[in-house]
Design a protein around this motif. Sequence first.
Motif, PDB file in Angstrom:
ATOM      1  N   ARG A  69      48.325  44.585  38.410  1.00  0.00           N
ATOM      2  CA  ARG A  69      46.971  45.083  37.751  1.00  0.00           C
ATOM      3  C   ARG A  69      46.723  44.347  36.467  1.00  0.00           C
ATOM      4  O   ARG A  69      45.691  44.563  35.890  1.00  0.00           O
TER       5      ARG A  69
ATOM      6  N   ASN B  42      48.238  53.359  35.914  1.00  0.00           N
ATOM      7  CA  ASN B  42      47.777  52.267  35.551  1.00  0.00           C
ATOM      8  C   ASN B  42      48.671  51.600  34.504  1.00  0.00           C
ATOM      9  O   ASN B  42      48.200  51.836  33.300  1.00  0.00           O
TER      10      ASN B  42
ATOM     11  N   GLY C 260      42.414  49.178  42.477  1.00  0.00           N
ATOM     12  CA  GLY C 260      42.187  48.306  41.612  1.00  0.00           C
ATOM     13  C   GLY C 260      40.752  47.654  41.643  1.00  0.00           C
ATOM     14  O   GLY C 260      40.626  46.747  41.250  1.00  0.00           O
TER      15      GLY C 260
ATOM     16  N   ARG D 252      49.829  49.734  42.727  1.00  0.00           N
ATOM     17  CA  ARG D 252      50.251  49.873  41.324  1.00  0.00           C
ATOM     18  C   ARG D 252      50.885  48.568  40.624  1.00  0.00           C
ATOM     19  O   ARG D 252      50.917  48.677  39.220  1.00  0.00           O
TER      20      ARG D 252
ATOM     21  N   ARG E 157      42.267  40.131  38.186  1.00  0.00           N
ATOM     22  CA  ARG E 157      43.539  40.867  39.041  1.00  0.00           C
ATOM     23  C   ARG E 157      44.069  39.720  39.625  1.00  0.00           C
ATOM     24  O   ARG E 157      43.705  38.658  40.219  1.00  0.00           O
TER      25      ARG E 157
ATOM     26  N   SER F 186      43.018  57.068  30.264  1.00  0.00           N
ATOM     27  CA  SER F 186      42.197  55.659  30.620  1.00  0.00           C
ATOM     28  C   SER F 186      40.690  55.930  30.309  1.00  0.00           C
ATOM     29  O   SER F 186      39.965  54.769  29.788  1.00  0.00           O
TER      30      SER F 186
END
Length: 737
Positions: free
Chosen positions: A623, A594, A306, A620, A470, A343
Amino acid sequence: MVCNEHVPALDEDLKKTLGPATAKVLAEQLGLHTALDLLHHYPRRYAERGELTSLDGLADQLDEHVTVVAQVADARILTFNGGRGKRLEVTITDGSGRLQLVFFGAGVHKPHKELLPGRRAMFAGKVSLFNRKLQLAHPAYEPLGADAGESDAAAAFAGKLIPIYPACKQLESWKITKAVDAVLPRAGEAVDPLPPALREGRGLVPLHEALLKIHRPGTKADIEDARQRLKWDEAFVLQTALARRRHADSSLPAVARCPAPGGLLDSFDAELPFTLTEGQQTVSREIFDDLATEHPMHRLLQGEVGSGKTLVALRAMLAVVDSGGQAAMLAPTEVLAQQHHRSITEMMGELAEGGMLGGSEQGTKVVLLTGSMGAAARRQALLDLVTGEAGIVIGTHALIEDKVQFHDLGLVVVDEQHRFGVEQRDALRSKGKQPPHLLVMTATPIPRTVAMTVFGDLETSVLDQLPAGRSPIATHVVPAKDKPHFLTRAWERVREEVEAGHQAYVVCPRIGDDIDQADQRKKKPSPEDESEKRPPLAVLEIAEQLARGPLAGLSVEVLHGRMDPADKDDVMRRFAAGEVQVLVATTVIEVGVNVPNSTVMVIMDADRFGVSQLHQLRGRVGRGSAPGLCLLVSEMHEASPARARLAAVAATLDGFELSRIDLEQRREGDVLGQAQSGVRSSLRMLAVIEDEEVIAQAREEATRVVADDPELEGLPGLRGALEALLDAEREQYLEKG
């Protein structure tokens, strides 16, 4: 220095020296084929004549073959089956612990006569668990010391340090000792790989002396001298191979790729809804500087889960497209390739629709290429690549196939490098008219020493900041066996998160389909399986239990590697869209998936996963803006090494710290894997975490030696050692660049 003509004597098959039977076992069980191989099969440890070895550490070696030196405390014959069956139980001790030996049937008489209380011997066998006690069943043994009569072993070992070799069931440590004795007189013929100036400058003993001292030390100082010398050999030969690769690469031509002002990259940056972190800016500068040179870039981009590696890689790809080239991203699985494609096209928006109605004028096509694509889509993708219509391609191994041709490949990005061998990344690079630039990404944080050992041909950049927004991830161990109410609470937490509008992952080690179950039956149970008396938990079973029980009423779906690719993609798409609330999956979700709305992950049988893998999986969740929660469910006992591992994961979110713990707990081979072919087999003495200093110094020395003499013409010993490390195939990839 000894001439090369002498080497073949040490390269002869061991059959001539040891006879066919012993040579066959050494070759098949231990991978030792020549006298030189045997000379490099070092003792694992040494037992002293006057002291006993430690029995208290055997719990960590369940199911492994061990050799111990201990004294008989007592021996007794027991009968069973109404007196028809006999069992001899012998208890041995070494002061630190006790261990039980058992012998059955007709095999009880000889050991009963020989293993008298007070007698000392070496015992070799497989550590097993019976009635919660450690034992060796029918171990081989060799009496030691004066009370062992005229035993050859006692005479040979009297008053010395006893080498204990890595052994196998068919060949105990003391038999390997005798085999080594047969080849040791020829140790003087081994060619020394270290340049004399380096050896003398660092005060290292000559190679033949190191080999004698490691196998037959007179003192502990002898062992230390030998270890220091042999570690240097391994570090230096490996670093020379990597230095030669760097040297060869730096002399290759490449096309300099600079972003065009006002081009694709500038348009992309202008649309970004956030600012890059300082780390992302620094790493991007390093990459753009490399891309602007006329030699191929070779860079490893390490980043925490991340930390925004994909964004940094995408900006590098856009810079290359700006300069008229193409960029290819290689992902290890179809799920991950599809995820990246999705993405990246989302991040680029209309810039990813070059040549399409409504696409940006500056845009380019972003195509996906995987093995399971339909023929028409595949044909179109291949056409877009060869004509240059597609500036960016994302794919799996399918990209490496011969049929795939590029118009002008300028950059290769390899995601999750630990899943690809050097040969694979080179196969893709060979598709450029001139060698393309290379960016390797990994989300498994690698301690500096491992990076220098495994990826020593690459410059390293590290992203260690998480982007703003985050959330932290809280991690807790759920001891399902000792405290079943903790597991009940875990499922309540999942339900609470889902009711708050979030989503959850449940991860299991196994799929649970027919093929999977057949594989399980064929597998030899691990010691932990033995103690658990059950196979690892499976996706299909757990999903059904949850949907019927604690998570009834929620939308629960499964995802695993053996599903049809279209079904996998459909489940992932619906999960990403929020239609699926709980996804029960295997580690197929470990990298790259994601879904910012997922906030909780429950990992079943967490003790069956490695530390780095748990850290990857945990990445995972959390996020998005909501905090993440990771629950590690285990039935292992609180005092077990497995639980200590889980506690370490729960205690820190620092992947670099965890990767060090992981390395210290596991054998290095697991970590080195196939990323650097040959590394695993070549590191016998070097421990990549402990020997940081030796590796760093060896890298400096090797770089200097290769700069002065790239072909190593003045160093035949070093050249010979390199040829042994890198067989023909690996030598090829070093030259191929």
